[in-house]
Design a protein around this motif. Structure first.
Motif, PDB file in Angstrom:
ATOM      1  N   PHE A 126      37.740  26.730  42.420  1.00 48.41           N
ATOM      2  CA  PHE A 126      38.764  27.773  42.552  1.00 48.41           C
ATOM      3  C   PHE A 126      38.563  28.890  41.530  1.00 48.41           C
ATOM      4  N   MET A 127      38.092  28.553  40.330  1.00 47.52           N
ATOM      5  CA  MET A 127      37.839  29.598  39.343  1.00 47.52           C
ATOM      6  C   MET A 127      36.675  30.483  39.792  1.00 47.52           C
ATOM      7  N   GLY A 128      35.644  29.874  40.355  1.00 49.81           N
ATOM      8  CA  GLY A 128      34.529  30.674  40.874  1.00 49.81           C
ATOM      9  C   GLY A 128      34.951  31.601  41.999  1.00 49.81           C
ATOM     10  N   MET A 129      35.782  31.087  42.904  1.00 49.74           N
ATOM     11  CA  MET A 129      36.279  31.941  43.992  1.00 49.74           C
ATOM     12  C   MET A 129      37.144  33.065  43.443  1.00 49.74           C
ATOM     13  N   ALA A 130      37.979  32.760  42.449  1.00 50.42           N
ATOM     14  CA  ALA A 130      38.847  33.785  41.865  1.00 50.42           C
ATOM     15  C   ALA A 130      38.026  34.888  41.218  1.00 50.42           C
ATOM     16  N   VAL A 131      37.016  34.517  40.462  1.00 50.48           N
ATOM     17  CA  VAL A 131      36.175  35.520  39.794  1.00 50.48           C
ATOM     18  C   VAL A 131      35.454  36.382  40.826  1.00 50.48           C
ATOM     19  N   ALA A 132      34.907  35.773  41.859  1.00 51.68           N
ATOM     20  CA  ALA A 132      34.192  36.535  42.885  1.00 51.68           C
ATOM     21  C   ALA A 132      35.123  37.500  43.619  1.00 51.68           C
ATOM     22  N   ILE A 133      36.309  37.037  43.957  1.00 54.64           N
ATOM     23  CA  ILE A 133      37.252  37.891  44.686  1.00 54.64           C
ATOM     24  C   ILE A 133      37.748  39.033  43.807  1.00 54.64           C
ATOM     25  N   ILE A 134      38.031  38.741  42.532  1.00 49.50           N
ATOM     26  CA  ILE A 134      38.509  39.799  41.633  1.00 49.50           C
ATOM     27  C   ILE A 134      37.413  40.826  41.374  1.00 49.50           C
ATOM     28  N   LEU A 135      36.164  40.397  41.200  1.00 49.27           N
ATOM     29  CA  LEU A 135      35.067  41.354  41.024  1.00 49.27           C
ATOM     30  C   LEU A 135      34.884  42.217  42.266  1.00 49.27           C
ATOM     31  N   PHE A 136      34.974  41.611  43.436  1.00 52.07           N
ATOM     32  CA  PHE A 136      34.884  42.391  44.672  1.00 52.07           C
ATOM     33  C   PHE A 136      36.064  43.356  44.779  1.00 52.07           C
ATOM     34  N   GLY A 137      37.236  42.913  44.336  1.00 57.89           N
ATOM     35  CA  GLY A 137      38.403  43.800  44.313  1.00 57.89           C
ATOM     36  C   GLY A 137      38.199  44.992  43.395  1.00 57.89           C
ATOM     37  N   TRP A 138      37.549  44.776  42.237  1.00 51.80           N
ATOM     38  CA  TRP A 138      37.248  45.878  41.343  1.00 51.80           C
ATOM     39  C   TRP A 138      36.319  46.889  42.013  1.00 51.80           C
ATOM     40  N   ILE A 139      35.304  46.381  42.686  1.00 45.55           N
ATOM     41  CA  ILE A 139      34.353  47.282  43.351  1.00 45.55           C
ATOM     42  C   ILE A 139      35.063  48.099  44.429  1.00 45.55           C
ATOM     43  N   VAL A 140      35.851  47.438  45.252  1.00 42.18           N
ATOM     44  CA  VAL A 140      36.573  48.141  46.321  1.00 42.18           C
ATOM     45  C   VAL A 140      37.575  49.123  45.719  1.00 42.18           C
ATOM     46  N   GLY A 141      38.256  48.719  44.644  1.00 41.05           N
ATOM     47  CA  GLY A 141      39.235  49.600  44.002  1.00 41.05           C
ATOM     48  C   GLY A 141      38.607  50.845  43.402  1.00 41.05           C
ATOM     49  N   VAL A 142      37.469  50.687  42.733  1.00 37.96           N
ATOM     50  CA  VAL A 142      36.794  51.846  42.145  1.00 37.96           C
ATOM     51  C   VAL A 142      36.302  52.782  43.244  1.00 37.96           C
ATOM     52  N   LEU A 143      35.729  52.224  44.298  1.00 35.77           N
ATOM     53  CA  LEU A 143      35.282  53.071  45.410  1.00 35.77           C
ATOM     54  C   LEU A 143      36.473  53.770  46.067  1.00 35.77           C
TER      55      LEU A 143
END
Length: 138
Positions: free
Chosen positions: A18-35
């Motif tokens: 679950f921690m790995g999934m959380a980190v991956a989703i939050i990093l993807f969220g950062w990328i989408v948010g910055v774009l």
């Protein structure tokens, strides 16, 4: 019936997963948010907010399984194996405070990113309505 060692191993695997999934989703969220901020796309900001909220949910699950694993391990072994005197209880310290604080910040970021597209001002054109005046269409 499953042994206590298998249950503890399962809790550790669940926490890591679950921690790995959380980190991956939050990093993807950062990328989408910055774009979304660079291109001024409301939908991308909304999706980034939803990704932060989903990542926060996975963080909650991983923190709960981590605490359950620690409590399970401390209840399984005698106190003297951990070097704790009888008059001192165990605590989680700054690591759990930082984990819960980071979770709160993630959820707040998700809330604001989800809310951002709906509170942005709508750009007004010079012509509020399409009508003919003196033979021209504005």
């Amino acid at each position: 019936m499953r042994s206590k060692v298998e249950a503890e191993s399962d809790l550790r695997r669940m926490t890591a997963g679950f921690m790995g999934m959380a980190v991956a989703i939050i990093l993807f969220g950062w990328i989408v948010g910055v774009l979304g901020c660079c291109w001024d796309r409301g939908l991308m900001q909304y999706v980034a907010g939803l990704l932060f909220l989903m990542g926060g949910t996975f963080c909650i699950i991983s923190l709960c399984t981590c605490v359950a694993g620690i409590n399970f391990e401390l209840s399984r072994y005698p106190r003297y194996l951990f070097g704790l005197p009888d008059d001192i209880g165990h605590g989680y310290g700054w690591s759990m405070f930082c984990a819960w604080g980071g979770l709160g910040l993630t959820l707040i970021a998700g809330f604001f990113c989800t809310l951002a597209p709906s509170v942005q001002p709508i750009p007004r054109s010079t012509c509020p309505k399409s009508r003919q005046e003196n033979g021209t269409v504005c």
